[in-house]
Design a protein around this motif. Structure first.
Motif, PDB file in Angstrom:
ATOM      1  N   GLY A 134      26.365  -0.426  20.405  1.00 44.55           N
ATOM      2  CA  GLY A 134      26.942   0.568  21.307  1.00 44.55           C
ATOM      3  C   GLY A 134      26.359   1.958  21.182  1.00 44.55           C
ATOM      4  O   GLY A 134      26.836   2.875  21.847  1.00 44.55           O
ATOM      5  N   ALA A 135      25.325   2.144  20.369  1.00 52.83           N
ATOM      6  CA  ALA A 135      24.693   3.453  20.239  1.00 52.83           C
ATOM      7  C   ALA A 135      23.698   3.667  21.380  1.00 52.83           C
ATOM      8  O   ALA A 135      23.026   2.726  21.811  1.00 52.83           O
ATOM      9  CB  ALA A 135      23.958   3.545  18.904  1.00 52.83           C
ATOM     10  N   PHE A 136      23.625   4.913  21.868  1.00 57.27           N
ATOM     11  CA  PHE A 136      22.656   5.218  22.914  1.00 57.27           C
ATOM     12  C   PHE A 136      21.337   5.634  22.277  1.00 57.27           C
ATOM     13  O   PHE A 136      21.310   6.389  21.309  1.00 57.27           O
ATOM     14  CB  PHE A 136      23.185   6.308  23.845  1.00 57.27           C
ATOM     15  CG  PHE A 136      24.290   5.818  24.743  1.00 57.27           C
ATOM     16  CD1 PHE A 136      24.005   5.028  25.844  1.00 57.27           C
ATOM     17  CD2 PHE A 136      25.618   6.120  24.459  1.00 57.27           C
ATOM     18  CE1 PHE A 136      25.014   4.555  26.665  1.00 57.27           C
ATOM     19  CE2 PHE A 136      26.642   5.656  25.278  1.00 57.27           C
ATOM     20  CZ  PHE A 136      26.340   4.859  26.376  1.00 57.27           C
ATOM     21  N   LEU A 137      20.252   5.128  22.852  1.00 58.19           N
ATOM     22  CA  LEU A 137      18.910   5.371  22.346  1.00 58.19           C
ATOM     23  C   LEU A 137      18.059   5.909  23.488  1.00 58.19           C
ATOM     24  O   LEU A 137      18.257   5.501  24.636  1.00 58.19           O
ATOM     25  CB  LEU A 137      18.271   4.070  21.850  1.00 58.19           C
ATOM     26  CG  LEU A 137      19.122   3.182  20.957  1.00 58.19           C
ATOM     27  CD1 LEU A 137      18.530   1.786  20.888  1.00 58.19           C
ATOM     28  CD2 LEU A 137      19.223   3.809  19.571  1.00 58.19           C
ATOM     29  N   ALA A 138      17.125   6.775  23.174  1.00 62.15           N
ATOM     30  CA  ALA A 138      16.222   7.283  24.212  1.00 62.15           C
ATOM     31  C   ALA A 138      14.857   7.538  23.600  1.00 62.15           C
ATOM     32  O   ALA A 138      14.734   8.267  22.611  1.00 62.15           O
ATOM     33  CB  ALA A 138      16.781   8.572  24.826  1.00 62.15           C
TER      34      ALA A 138
END
Ligand code: FES
Length: 142
Positions: free
Chosen positions: A77-81
């Protein structure tokens, strides 16, 4: 007149028709060597997670492309970019949540969720960006 007769009449074989049909084929503007080591800089934008175009980010393992950046949601559920363009030759990487890696479909390079290259031919890391969630707005910034 069928297709074969038509091509014969205008002097083309099926093979040359295939070659002819690919004239003008090119990678998208987000791909290619010029983007390989030219990641976006001074990044700061918001993503509306309620918008249909961003719906993939509501699912763990989903990802979108925006502003030459791939934004993904990990299986936890972590956002990565990270930069969208592979550092080898600029092909758009994808996200594989099951493996927890960004993957380049062109020559098979893999990158950790931090952007670090773990499998070549790419050796340079994908530039990583920060993310911050505020309600249903995800900020991506340098
Ligand atoms: S362009 Fe990505 S591995 Fe070659």
């Amino acid at each position: 007149m069928d297709r074969k007769e038509f091509l014969s009449a205008i002097g083309l074989t099926a093979a040359s028709a295939v070659v002819f049909s690919c004239v003008g084929c090119s990678k998208s503007e987000n791909e290619g060597p010029s983007n390989a080591n030219n990641p976006p800089t001074d990044v700061d934008f918001n993503i509306d997670l309620t918008a249909a175009s961003n719906a993939a980010l509501n699912n763990n393992g989903g990802f979108i492309y925006i502003n030459r950046i791939i934004v993904a949601k990990s299986t936890s559920g972590a956002f990565l970019a990270v930069a969208q363009a592979c550092t080898h030759e600029g092909t758009s990487v994808t996200y594989n949540g099951n493996e927890g890696v960004f993957f380049c479909p062109n020559h098979g390079s893999k990158f950790l969720e931090t952007g670090v290259a773990t499998l070549g031919p790419a050796t340079v890391a994908l530039k990583r960006y920060n993310t911050s969630l505020n309600g249903t707005t995800l900020r991506v910034f340098s």
